[in-house]
Design an enzyme around this catalytic site. Structure first.
Site, short mmCIF file in Angstrom:
data_model
loop_
_atom_site.label_atom_id
_atom_site.label_comp_id
_atom_site.label_asym_id
_atom_site.label_seq_id
_atom_site.Cartn_x
_atom_site.Cartn_y
_atom_site.Cartn_z
N ASP A 195 -7.18 -2.20 -6.93
CA ASP A 195 -7.81 -3.05 -5.30
C ASP A 195 -8.08 -3.79 -6.00
OD1 ASP A 195 -8.76 -2.22 -2.42
OD2 ASP A 195 -10.17 -3.33 -3.53
N ARG B 174 -6.80 12.37 -4.76
CA ARG B 174 -8.24 11.54 -4.74
C ARG B 174 -9.62 12.44 -4.85
NH1 ARG B 174 -10.66 10.22 0.50
NH2 ARG B 174 -11.87 8.19 0.51
N TYR C 204 -15.87 -11.67 0.47
CA TYR C 204 -15.84 -10.11 0.42
C TYR C 204 -17.01 -10.28 -0.17
CZ TYR C 204 -12.28 -7.60 2.57
OH TYR C 204 -11.12 -7.01 2.96
N ARG D 260 -2.95 6.75 1.52
CA ARG D 260 -3.56 8.30 2.82
C ARG D 260 -2.53 7.82 3.31
NH1 ARG D 260 -9.38 5.43 4.37
NH2 ARG D 260 -7.81 3.04 4.05
N ARG E 54 1.09 -1.54 0.13
CA ARG E 54 -0.02 -0.22 -0.03
C ARG E 54 0.78 1.24 0.29
NH1 ARG E 54 -5.32 -0.94 2.47
NH2 ARG E 54 -6.36 -2.53 1.38
O1 CP3 Z 1 0.08 -1.07 -2.47
C1 CP3 Z 1 -0.25 -0.93 -3.36
O2 CP3 Z 1 -0.32 0.78 -3.34
C2 CP3 Z 1 -1.86 -1.04 -4.37
C3 CP3 Z 1 -2.46 -0.92 -4.06
C4 CP3 Z 1 -3.65 -1.18 -2.78
C5 CP3 Z 1 -4.68 -1.13 -2.65
N1 CP3 Z 1 -6.17 -2.07 -2.78
C6 CP3 Z 1 -5.26 0.04 -2.42
C7 CP3 Z 1 -6.42 0.98 -1.73
C8 CP3 Z 1 -3.72 -2.41 -3.47
C9 CP3 Z 1 -2.54 -3.57 -3.60
C10 CP3 Z 1 -4.90 -3.41 -2.10
C11 CP3 Z 1 -5.21 -4.80 -1.78
C12 CP3 Z 1 -6.43 -4.96 -1.01
N2 CP3 Z 1 -7.53 -4.31 -0.77
C13 CP3 Z 1 -6.32 -6.22 -0.54
C14 CP3 Z 1 -5.52 -7.05 0.27
C15 CP3 Z 1 -4.11 -6.57 0.63
C16 CP3 Z 1 -4.41 -5.96 1.99
O3 CP3 Z 1 -4.48 -5.18 2.57
O4 CP3 Z 1 -4.79 -7.29 2.90
C17 CP3 Z 1 -8.30 -5.96 0.18
C18 CP3 Z 1 -8.36 -6.94 1.04
C19 CP3 Z 1 -8.44 -4.55 -0.24
C20 CP3 Z 1 -10.07 -4.61 -0.14
C21 CP3 Z 1 -9.72 -2.97 0.78
N3 CP3 Z 1 -9.71 -2.45 -0.23
C22 CP3 Z 1 -10.06 -2.55 1.97
C23 CP3 Z 1 -10.94 -3.56 2.98
C24 CP3 Z 1 -9.94 -1.43 1.85
C25 CP3 Z 1 -10.32 0.07 3.02
C26 CP3 Z 1 -9.03 -0.15 3.78
C27 CP3 Z 1 -8.92 0.64 4.26
O5 CP3 Z 1 -7.56 0.73 4.61
O6 CP3 Z 1 -9.81 1.77 4.12
C28 CP3 Z 1 -9.54 -0.83 0.43
C29 CP3 Z 1 -10.09 0.59 -0.05
C30 CP3 Z 1 -8.86 1.20 -0.99
N4 CP3 Z 1 -7.58 0.33 -1.81
C31 CP3 Z 1 -7.66 2.18 -0.17
C32 CP3 Z 1 -6.13 2.38 -0.98
C33 CP3 Z 1 -5.06 2.93 -0.97
C34 CP3 Z 1 -8.05 3.41 0.21
C35 CP3 Z 1 -9.24 3.83 -0.05
C36 CP3 Z 1 -9.41 5.61 0.02
O7 CP3 Z 1 -8.38 6.13 -0.34
O8 CP3 Z 1 -10.07 5.79 0.57
#
Ligand code: CP3
Length: 353
Positions: free
Chosen positions: A77, A40, A154, A31, A27
């Protein structure tokens, strides 16, 4: 395609010699970076970012402009795949990801189809192409997907869950239905990752975020078996270059030998295992990626350097380590601390190569 200027990440995954231990951060575009939050805002929402290749390219490159990271990861994502299957992904403010149409009944599950990536995930493939162009061969680009089981969590729960009540009920009461869904997910993940590779992804990572919440037997039957199918179905090389794969089961420390045995090039480690012990268990079967506790980044520069040094020392001399956190970086991390970590890894790891 011109040769990579920095291929330490690919070489480490292939367990080839490198001058220092490569590092990237799960990630890394997110943020904790003010410039991410600004983009964003311009995009209107997270999905507005992820579905627009120009924005996706911009935020993918943001952490690389700040820190000398050894790999870029596609900004997207894992939940784009179920979205492409028609489940309707949305983000409720402050509640994380949700689906409008979670899969609960047999009819809906039997209607599920493998999406054709070029048709319904073209925006991801366009982003991959555009990011590769923008990187200009500086560092490799990682493509990724969720694991079949984690996607199913999910898809069935309709969002995040504390107890996985719906999917685990199905797992025990209707294993046939869950297996049907996992088979479709595995085929969807293979098609999606291969399409990313064809578009320019130079390594791929499969995130099995929730496999670690399963019992030992259920992990093998419902998560690992489908990870094995995914790895078997992937392009191992493209345009004459090897395309290494990484499998990360969060909470999977008990099963590292089994994960390494499915044929991936590297196993991702969370922070609950000692990386030296993991290396002794896996031997020459696979490289390792991880495993610093992301909470270390809340401390101070001297502590961050010391903790990074411990992971490097535990891994020890030789090849096959990609430094990373044990899970995604927290949005509350001070950005400067990431710079301290990356410099510490580059600096301290030379002694081990
Ligand atoms: O690593 C990177 O920089 C690439 C981007 C990336 C995102 N999601 C961007 C994102 C990657 C590799 C993911 C994978 C992802 N997404 C996973 C597997 C990895 C892990 O963390 O276990 C999972 C379970 C998800 C599902 C998901 N997407 C969740 C649970 C959330 C909310 C997370 C939170 O912290 O609130 C997201 C949203 C998300 N995906 C964000 C980002 C940068 C935050 C969204 C925002 O900007 O509001």
């Amino acid at each position: 395609m011109a040769a990579l200027k920095n291929n330490t990440f690919i070489r480490a995954l292939l367990r080839q010699p490198v001058p220092y231990t490569p590092v990237w951060i799960m990630r890394q575009a997110g943020r904790y970076l003010p410039e991410y939050n600004a983009t964003r805002k311009r995009a209107g929402s997270f999905l507005g970012l992820a579905k627009n290749p120009d924005f996706a390219t911009e935020v993918t490159l943001q952490p690389l402009a700040r820190f000398p990271l050894d790999a870029a990861i596609l900004f997207s994502d894992i939940l784009t795949v179920p979205d492409a299957m028609g489940l309707g992904l949305y983000f409720a403010e402050g509640e994380g990801p949700k689906f409008e149409r979670p899969l609960r009944d047999e009819t809906a599950i039997h209607a599920l189809r493998v999406p054709e990536p070029r048709e319904s995930l073209g925006y991801v493939l366009d982003a991959v192409k555009q990011i590769r162009g923008a990187l200009g061969g500086s560092v490799p680009l990682i493509g990724f997907s969720g694991s079949p089981y984690t996607l199913a969590c999910y898809m069935i729960e309709g969002g995040g869950s504390d107890d996985f009540r719906n999917i685990k009920s199905m797992l025990y009461a209707r294993p046939d239905l869950l297996h049907h869904m996992l088979d479709i997910n595995a085929r969807a993940v293979i098609a999606y990752l291969n399409a990313q590779i064809e578009a320019g992804a130079q390594a791929v990572m499969v995130f099995d975020t929730w496999g670690g919440a399963l019992s030992d037997a259920a992990y093998h039957q419902f998560s690992l078996e489908y990870l094995r199918r995914v790895i078997s179905g992937l392009h191992r090389e493209w345009n004459g270059e090897p395309v290494p794969s990484i499998v990360f089961t969060k909470g999977g420390g008990l099963w590292l030998e089994d994960i390494a045995a499915i044929g991936c090039n590297a196993v991702g480690l969370d922070w609950t295992v000692n990386i030296g012990a993991a290396r002794r268990r896996i031997g020459n079967q696979a490289a390792l990626q991880g495993n610093l506790d992301p909470a270390v980044l809340f401390s101070d520069p001297a502590t961050i350097r010391a903790e990074a040094g411990k992971v490097l020392r535990d891994f020890g001399h030789g090849n096959g380590h990609v430094f990373n956190l044990g899970h995604g970086i927290s949005q509350f991390t001070p950005p400067d601390h990431v710079g301290v970590l990356v410099d510490a890894v580059h600096d301290l790891s030379c002694a081990y190569h």
